[in-house]
Design a protein around this motif. Structure first.
Motif, mmCIF file in Angstrom:
data_model
loop_
_atom_site.group_PDB
_atom_site.id
_atom_site.type_symbol
_atom_site.label_atom_id
_atom_site.label_comp_id
_atom_site.label_asym_id
_atom_site.label_seq_id
_atom_site.Cartn_x
_atom_site.Cartn_y
_atom_site.Cartn_z
ATOM 1 N N GLY A 262 1.112 -1.333 0.226
ATOM 2 C CA GLY A 262 -0.189 -0.061 -0.381
ATOM 3 C C GLY A 262 1.186 1.464 0.167
ATOM 4 N N CYS A 263 1.995 1.370 1.030
ATOM 5 C CA CYS A 263 2.869 2.380 1.215
ATOM 6 C C CYS A 263 3.810 2.554 -0.376
ATOM 7 C CB CYS A 263 3.457 2.885 2.422
ATOM 8 S SG CYS A 263 2.182 2.479 3.409
ATOM 9 N N ARG A 264 4.525 1.259 -0.666
ATOM 10 C CA ARG A 264 5.078 1.771 -1.518
ATOM 11 C C ARG A 264 6.494 2.418 -1.809
ATOM 12 N NH1 ARG A 264 2.878 1.264 -6.917
ATOM 13 N NH2 ARG A 264 4.344 0.569 -7.646
ATOM 14 N N ASN A 265 7.181 2.096 -0.266
ATOM 15 C CA ASN A 265 8.150 4.098 -0.244
ATOM 16 C C ASN A 265 7.605 5.226 -0.292
ATOM 17 O OD1 ASN A 265 10.161 1.604 1.227
ATOM 18 N ND2 ASN A 265 10.526 1.242 -1.006
ATOM 19 N N LEU A 266 6.352 5.885 -0.055
ATOM 20 C CA LEU A 266 6.216 6.646 -0.149
ATOM 21 C C LEU A 266 5.400 7.198 1.474
ATOM 22 C CD1 LEU A 266 4.396 6.314 -3.386
ATOM 23 C CD2 LEU A 266 7.310 7.623 -3.019
ATOM 24 N N SER A 267 5.684 6.644 2.203
ATOM 25 C CA SER A 267 4.644 6.820 3.216
ATOM 26 C C SER A 267 5.670 6.596 4.778
ATOM 27 C CB SER A 267 3.299 6.818 3.654
ATOM 28 O OG SER A 267 3.093 7.159 4.951
ATOM 29 N N HIS A 268 6.176 7.411 5.766
ATOM 30 C CA HIS A 268 7.050 7.102 6.250
ATOM 31 C C HIS A 268 5.612 7.125 7.974
ATOM 32 C CE1 HIS A 268 10.045 9.741 4.109
ATOM 33 N NE2 HIS A 268 10.854 9.203 4.876
ATOM 34 N N GLN A 269 6.427 5.696 8.457
ATOM 35 C CA GLN A 269 5.726 5.075 9.547
ATOM 36 C C GLN A 269 6.635 4.829 10.214
ATOM 37 O OE1 GLN A 269 2.604 5.105 9.143
ATOM 38 N NE2 GLN A 269 2.075 5.071 6.895
ATOM 39 N N CYS A 270 5.665 5.010 11.741
ATOM 40 C CA CYS A 270 6.922 4.365 12.859
ATOM 41 C C CYS A 270 6.800 2.477 12.752
ATOM 42 C CB CYS A 270 6.117 4.312 14.826
ATOM 43 S SG CYS A 270 4.027 3.696 14.350
ATOM 44 N N ILE A 271 7.338 2.252 13.630
ATOM 45 C CA ILE A 271 8.104 1.224 13.960
ATOM 46 C C ILE A 271 6.663 0.290 13.134
ATOM 47 C CG2 ILE A 271 9.977 -0.949 14.446
ATOM 48 C CD1 ILE A 271 10.947 0.514 13.073
ATOM 49 N N SER A 272 6.134 -0.490 14.927
ATOM 50 C CA SER A 272 5.045 -0.764 15.001
ATOM 51 C C SER A 272 4.027 -0.990 13.871
ATOM 52 C CB SER A 272 4.316 -0.393 16.694
ATOM 53 O OG SER A 272 3.695 1.294 15.758
ATOM 54 N N ILE A 273 3.228 0.649 13.477
ATOM 55 C CA ILE A 273 2.856 0.235 11.825
ATOM 56 C C ILE A 273 3.341 -0.292 10.446
ATOM 57 C CG2 ILE A 273 1.411 2.082 10.559
ATOM 58 C CD1 ILE A 273 1.100 3.910 13.135
ATOM 59 N N LEU A 274 4.622 0.009 10.580
ATOM 60 C CA LEU A 274 5.433 -0.210 9.796
ATOM 61 C C LEU A 274 4.887 -1.622 9.649
ATOM 62 C CD1 LEU A 274 8.661 0.536 8.364
ATOM 63 C CD2 LEU A 274 8.631 -1.743 8.562
ATOM 64 N N TYR A 275 5.002 -2.314 10.693
ATOM 65 C CA TYR A 275 5.583 -4.166 11.275
ATOM 66 C C TYR A 275 3.877 -4.583 10.891
ATOM 67 C CZ TYR A 275 6.152 -8.868 13.372
ATOM 68 O OH TYR A 275 5.921 -9.960 13.676
#
Length: 741
Positions: free
Chosen positions: A18-31
């Motif tokens: 969904g994000c395809r390296n276009l959105s910064h997320q915190c580690i927990s949300i990224l996981y």
């Protein structure tokens, strides 16, 4: 691992689908994203998360990294992505996604963004770097849509006298094209040549004539061809110039020159004015091109429109537009001519005596009714009924094309029998002139005869119509014949025919059914069975009028002459025997089992004869014309036909011998039949024909046909080929008349 490589930041780019390296997320949300959506399958080397790129990495990964860095440097550096895009619209978001979107599915080389960057370097190339094809469409001007080109000058008003400002660049181009020429390429021969061109003349309506030519077209010398020799006289009461005196254009010994009572009371001994060509104009103006006899051509349709409008308004006495009102009568009184038409005052009223061309109220109603009730074929003209006001007895809203049809065809029909012979003959002669001068085929001798005839016609109009009728548009008619002769009309028509032939080639390519190349039915098919008699008559007519059978006609005639010597002396008996026996003889002469290479399959099947089962229709299109049977009620009239046929004729009732002659026949279509010759279907029209010797006559240049008297019996010879039919239409002279014109 990624946190360790990039120094344990608070947020990382999320590599999920969904994000395809276009959105910064915190580690927990990224996981959570990676668990729920999965990782982006195109993200093979984690260069956003600390993994280094090497020279051995694939080109797709390298370009994806470059695309990302390009957009980041342009739009994102220095701020967080989410905060940066909050104020941007969907268009911007779409551009961001293009940086990592494949150019097309299964593309392994380009993204949408990288392809745009690659094409940017080639935007100035004139040819394809791969195949060498030019980026320009070289054959665009040769397409059929671009045969005629026109220049439109936009703006709320016409340029008027300032047209020379627009034409100044054109003048420079024309000088270049004629003096030096330009290099051109012949695609057919693949050679280069020097192209030269010349502007010989232009065509425009009369107001634009003055703007473009820079000459007067109003006032005393408003005729651009007569110039200072224009015969004009000021009408005191009408407040305008009149352009009469056309007797001076006649030959010196013409009887009209001495008819003082017909015109202004004096004999005419003057000569026609010297035509203003380039040489005579150069005597008054310096630096003027003087090689051409004609520089700007008169617009015949514009003149025709104004002439027809003046005639109709004068005949119908339309208020404000008639040329024979009170002011015109006062001018006659002031000039001292035609005393019988001067106005008479009785008490407080002024009476205007009726002129020869004056129509009574009943005649005006009949004039309008003839036009209102007229039915013409489809595509012939606009619906004339829409332009006729029966309440006010006048014509309204006609365009140039409508006046063109009215002047050349319908006006003669409308005025027949409504006024004395003199003025009616003058108007009909003028209608005939416009009809002949606009024909597709003209020879110089015919044009010269028309030039002389139209001068007499204008003189006849001067005899019956008032001076106020003769504005400059009426006068310009005298010059139309000369211009047609000088413009080499036969060459112009030949060139226009070439364009038509090219268009016909395109239309022929549209034909899908080669069995009916000439036309197609436009109604439901009805199966019929022809009687033996009608089948024989139809088959015989087709044989006698088909080109492939034509050589056998002479053979059969020769055999009949050798068979009986009486046929050599009596052509009537020969022709009768020929018609009666030809179909039987032809079937024996060309049998189906013949193996002669000179006899085609079509000829064999024509000789064999058609099937009794045929198809009947109520409508058919052929030769670009739409035909219907007479019983179909429509707002248009498509059932009238005419044909020129060879028939046996006598010079008088007492003459015994008969000779073949070409005769015009008129009739209406009763049935449209498609005969089946097994390999080809031939359309024929079954018609009711008027008997030429008894009920067809010519009167006032109109053909009068009585369609309800002395018609030929259906069994005699009712058929013609559909391709032979010439479309005509009929108009009743009055409600109780059986005659059509």
């Amino acid at each position: 691992m990624a946190e360790k490589l990039i120094g344990y930041p608070e947020k990382l780019l999320c590599p999920c689908k969904g994000c395809r390296n276009l959105s910064h997320q915190c580690i927990s949300i990224l996981y959570e994203h990676l668990v729920i959506y999965g990782i982006d399958p195109t993200y093979k080397i984690w260069f956003h998360h600390g993994e280094e790129l090497s020279r051995d990495d694939d080109i797709e990964t390298m370009e994806a990294f470059d695309s990302y860095n390009l957009f980041r440097a342009t739009n994102i550096d220095g701020c967080d992505f989410e905060s940066h895009v909050e104020g941007h619209d969907d268009t911007f978001m779409g551009k961001i996604e293009d940086a990592d979107t494949l150019l097309y599915p299964q593309c392994t080389k380009y993204t949408k963004l990288s392809s745009i960057v690659a094409l940017k370097d080639k935007e100035n190339l004139q040819e394809c770097p791969t195949c060498g094809t030019s980026r320009w469409m070289l054959d665009k001007l040769t397409k059929k849509e671009n045969i005629l080109l026109s220049m439109l000058i936009p703006g709320p008003k016409q340029p008027g006298n300032n047209i020379d400002i627009y034409l100044e660049p054109l003048v420079e181009d024309l000088k270049l094209l004629w003096n030096e020429g330009v290099d051109a390429h012949d695609a057919l021969d693949n050679t280069n040549f020097k192209l030269r061109a010349i502007l010989m003349w232009t065509i425009q309506d009369f107001p634009a004539y003055g703007n473009l030519a820079g000459c007067k077209n109003k006032g005393r010398f408003s005729c651009p061809l007569c110039g200072y020799g224009t015969h004009s006289e000021w009408l005191k009461h009408s407040g305008k110039f009149s352009y009469r005196g056309h007797q001076k254009f006649l030959q010196e010994d013409h009887p009209f020159r001495s008819k003082r009572s017909w015109f202004d009371g004096e004999e005419e001994h003057g000569n026609p004015p010297r035509i203003m060509n380039g040489t005579t104009i150069a005597e008054h103006l310096k630096d003027f091109v003087n090689e051409l006899y004609v520089h700007h051509k008169l617009d015949v349709m514009h003149i025709e429109k104004n002439v027809c409008e003046s005639i109709c308004n004068t005949l119908l006495d339309v208020a404000g537009k008639s040329k024979y009102g009170l002011k015109a009568r006062l001018d006659l009184q002031h000039m001292g001519i035609r005393s019988a038409l001067h106005p008479h005052e009785k008490g407080t009223r002024t009476y205007l005596p009726a002129a020869l061309h004056t129509l009574s109220k009943l005649e005006k109603e009949l004039f309008c009714k003839r036009l209102f009730s007229l039915k013409v074929p489809d595509g012939y003209s606009s619906n004339i009924q829409n332009f006729v006001s029966m309440e006010q007895c006048k014509l309204m809203g006609l365009k140039s094309q409508d006046f063109h049809i009215l002047m050349q065809q319908l006006l003669s029909v409308a005025i027949k029998g409504l006024m004395p012979v003199g003025p009616r003959d003058a108007i009909m002669r003028l209608c005939l002139f416009f009809n002949r001068i606009c024909q597709r085929v003209l020879d110089r001798e015919s044009i010269m005869a028309l030039e002389n005839d139209v001068i007499e016609t204008l003189c006849l109009l001067e005899r019956f119509f008032p001076p106020s009728f003769f504005d400059v548009m009426i006068h310009l008619v005298v010059h139309i014949g000369r211009e047609a002769r000088l413009f080499y009309m036969d060459i112009i028509l030949m060139m226009s025919n070439c364009v038509i032939n090219r268009r016909m080639k395109i239309l022929k390519d549209y034909v899908k059914n080669r069995a009916r190349p000439e036309g197609r039915p436009i109604s439901k098919r009805k199966e019929i069975i022809l009687t033996d008699e009608l089948l024989e008559i139809a088959h015989r007519y087709i044989l006698l009028n088909t080109s492939v059978v034509e050589p056998f006609l002479e053979i059969h005639l020769d055999e009949l002459k050798k068979m009986n010597k009486i046929y050599e002396r009596n052509s009537g008996l020969l022709w009768k025997k020929h018609i009666q026996t030809f179909s039987t003889w032809m079937k024996e002469k060309v049998p189906m089992h013949s193996s002669s290479c000179d006899e085609t399959d079509l000829l064999k099947w024509l000789a064999y004869g058609p099937r009794k089962h045929a198809a009947s229709y109520t409508g058919y299109i052929i030769n670009g014309q739409r035909f219907h049977i007479h019983d179909i009620e429509k707002s248009t009239q498509n059932s009238g036909v005419s044909i020129e046929a060879t028939t046996m004729c006598r010079s008088s009732a007492k003459d015994v011998s008969q000779v073949p002659n070409l005769v015009s026949y008129y009739g209406v279509i009763r049935e449209i039949i498609l005969l089946d010759y097994y390999i080809v279907q031939i359309p024929i029209f079954k018609c009711d024909w008027a008997n030429v010797p008894n009920v067809v006559k010519v009167e006032d240049s109109l053909t009068l046909v009585n369609l309800h008297q002395s018609q030929w019996s259906v069994g005699r010879d009712p058929f013609i080929l559909a391709s032979q039919a010439k479309q005509v239409f009929y108009s009743r002279e009055h409600d109780s008349s059986n005659c059509g014109r």
